[in-house]
Write an enzyme that holds these catalytic residues in place. Structure first.
Site, PDB file in Angstrom:
ATOM      1  N   ASP A 125     -15.009  58.803  52.006  1.00 32.64           N
ATOM      2  CA  ASP A 125     -16.107  59.428  51.910  1.00 32.64           C
ATOM      3  C   ASP A 125     -17.472  59.029  52.347  1.00 32.64           C
ATOM      4  O   ASP A 125     -17.640  57.822  51.609  1.00 32.64           O
ATOM      5  CB  ASP A 125     -16.152  60.759  50.705  1.00 32.64           C
ATOM      6  CG  ASP A 125     -17.430  61.420  50.776  1.00 32.64           C
ATOM      7  OD1 ASP A 125     -17.247  62.498  51.128  1.00 32.64           O
ATOM      8  OD2 ASP A 125     -18.459  61.201  50.397  1.00 32.64           O
ATOM      9  N   HIS A 133     -24.872  68.194  54.356  1.00 34.29           N
ATOM     10  CA  HIS A 133     -25.110  67.429  52.957  1.00 34.29           C
ATOM     11  C   HIS A 133     -25.483  68.157  51.929  1.00 34.29           C
ATOM     12  O   HIS A 133     -25.116  68.207  50.895  1.00 34.29           O
ATOM     13  CB  HIS A 133     -25.919  66.188  53.571  1.00 34.29           C
ATOM     14  CG  HIS A 133     -25.594  64.982  52.239  1.00 34.29           C
ATOM     15  ND1 HIS A 133     -25.652  63.640  52.784  1.00 34.29           N
ATOM     16  CD2 HIS A 133     -25.388  65.088  50.938  1.00 34.29           C
ATOM     17  CE1 HIS A 133     -25.489  63.070  51.706  1.00 34.29           C
ATOM     18  NE2 HIS A 133     -25.352  63.691  50.638  1.00 34.29           N
ATOM     19  N   TYR A 158     -26.073  57.386  53.304  1.00 40.20           N
ATOM     20  CA  TYR A 158     -25.656  56.129  52.582  1.00 40.20           C
ATOM     21  C   TYR A 158     -26.106  54.947  53.409  1.00 40.20           C
ATOM     22  O   TYR A 158     -26.025  53.802  52.626  1.00 40.20           O
ATOM     23  CB  TYR A 158     -24.320  56.131  52.330  1.00 40.20           C
ATOM     24  CG  TYR A 158     -23.698  57.214  51.616  1.00 40.20           C
ATOM     25  CD1 TYR A 158     -24.547  58.447  50.892  1.00 40.20           C
ATOM     26  CD2 TYR A 158     -22.548  57.562  51.344  1.00 40.20           C
ATOM     27  CE1 TYR A 158     -24.342  59.569  50.350  1.00 40.20           C
ATOM     28  CE2 TYR A 158     -21.934  58.757  50.966  1.00 40.20           C
ATOM     29  CZ  TYR A 158     -22.673  59.669  50.085  1.00 40.20           C
ATOM     30  OH  TYR A 158     -22.310  60.924  49.725  1.00 40.20           O
ATOM     31  N   LYS A 164     -21.348  63.486  56.687  1.00 43.78           N
ATOM     32  CA  LYS A 164     -22.252  64.628  56.129  1.00 43.78           C
ATOM     33  C   LYS A 164     -23.783  64.712  57.081  1.00 43.78           C
ATOM     34  O   LYS A 164     -24.174  63.480  57.526  1.00 43.78           O
ATOM     35  CB  LYS A 164     -22.739  64.379  54.826  1.00 43.78           C
ATOM     36  CG  LYS A 164     -21.477  64.160  53.660  1.00 43.78           C
ATOM     37  CD  LYS A 164     -21.859  64.506  52.335  1.00 43.78           C
ATOM     38  CE  LYS A 164     -20.513  63.708  51.554  1.00 43.78           C
ATOM     39  NZ  LYS A 164     -20.504  62.191  51.315  1.00 43.78           N
TER      40      LYS A 164
END
Ligand code: A2P
Length: 321
Positions: free
Chosen positions: A48, A115, A53, A82
């Site tokens: 994931d 997200h 990130y 996302k």
């Protein structure tokens, strides 16, 4: 041993455990690549990640290492990413998706999620755009259904197999269900014994929307919110349950979520803990233990997203448990 999978509403299957790859704002890139490789060697078949990130290229490199050494083939692994909040205006959805795909070095994604239900204004190069006074710039006029239509097009074009949402509340899910041609197959949100989310989980599962839990351990390294006392990973009640099964607190928490039909994406950069977190399919919690864990609920969130609270799309006004 392969991890069990859950069947999604579109017929695809999601492995019940995946590796989470959020490494905080101070990303340790070498560690993430190694973590992905260790996870795949351990048997994880689900990774994931997200644009937010800032590790998609590193995650992609780790996956590629394992494809090149023939541990896996692309189709053996389930990759989730996302759509970030600045890309929710319809014209930004596909370019944002393509950037993610390119950074990951992939030709398709297994799962792409919105997200958060809170659109931000698009400002080139800004993850969280703010005005001069430091206020977040929301794009509140966006209708989620318009973003969703662009997500559906990605499926129609064969770029992603499954689409879903993250951090949406039940009103927001209703709105999408009433205005979609492809139903969201997954809702990913925070669930753990201090935030059991009984109502939202039930709401989703009744509609065949699979639930994935992020922050299963209450993200001890991350606290945006005051941690409860004791922190989740030190809870004596969970420890006691673990001792009965010769399992750690972390393993009991993952098992508790799995037995509710919820898939889990624990994060770890430590090889021993990555392996430990996978050893959760060889024991079973009793009904009594499940209700003892449920009783630990405090409606406590690691991520209350306070900085988003002024948006009309802020999802956490209502209490669901
Ligand atoms: P580490 O990377 O040193 O293993 P969450 O998934 O809830 O966000 O929690 C992630 C955090 O929990 C990370 O800081 C990770 O640290 C730690 N962690 C992951 N697995 C375990 C485990 N089995 N036991 C204790 N801490 C863990």
């Amino acid at each position: 041993m392969a991890a069990p999978k859950a069947k999604l509403s579109n017929g695809c299957e999601i492995p019940m455990i995946g590796l989470g790859t959020w490494a905080g704002w101070q990303t340790q890139s070498v560690q993430i690549r190694e973590a992905v490789k260790t996870a795949i060697d351990t048997g994880y078949r689900h990774i994931d990640t997200a644009f937010l990130y800032k590790v998609e290229d590193i995650v992609g490199a780790g996956i590629m290492d394992k494809i090149q050494d023939k541990t896996i083939q692309r189709e053996d692994i389930f990759i989730t990413s996302k759509l970030w909040q600045t890309f929710m205006a319809p014209e930004h959805v596909k370019p944002a998706f393509q950037k993610t795909l390119k950074d990951l070095g992939l030709e398709y994604l297994d799962l792409y999620l919105i997200h958060k239900p809170i659109p931000y204004k698009y400002v080139e190069g800004e993850m969280i755009p703010k005005d001069e006074d430091g206020n977040v710039l929301f794009n509140d006029s966006i209708d989620h259904a318009d973003t969703w239509r662009e997500m559906e097009k990605l499926v129609e074009e064969g770029l992603v197999k499954t689409i879903g949402i993250s951090n949406f509340n039940h009103h927001q899910i209703h709105h999408l269900l009433d205005n979609c041609s492809i139903k969201p197959a997954v809702n990913q949100f925070e669930v753990h014994p201090y935030l059991t989310q009984t109502k939202l989980v039930e709401f989703c599962q009744k509609r065949d929307i699979h639930v994935t839990a992020f922050s299963p351990f209450g993200s001890p390294a991350e606290y945006e919110n005051q941690p409860p006392d004791p922190p989740l990973l030190q809870n004596p009640k969970i420890k006691e349950i673990g001792e009965r099964h010769q399992k750690t607190i972390a393993q009991v928490i993952l098992r508790y979520l799995l037995q509710r039909g919820i898939s889990v994406i624990p994060k770890s950069a430590n090889a021993g803990r990555i392996r430990q977190n996978f050893q959760v399919f060889d024991f079973e919690l009793t009904d009594q233990e499940m209700s003892d864990l449920k009783a630990l609920n405090q409606n406590w969130r690691v991520y209350p997203f306070d900085f988003d609270a002024k948006s009309r799309h802020y999802p956490f006004f209502e209490v669901y448990d």
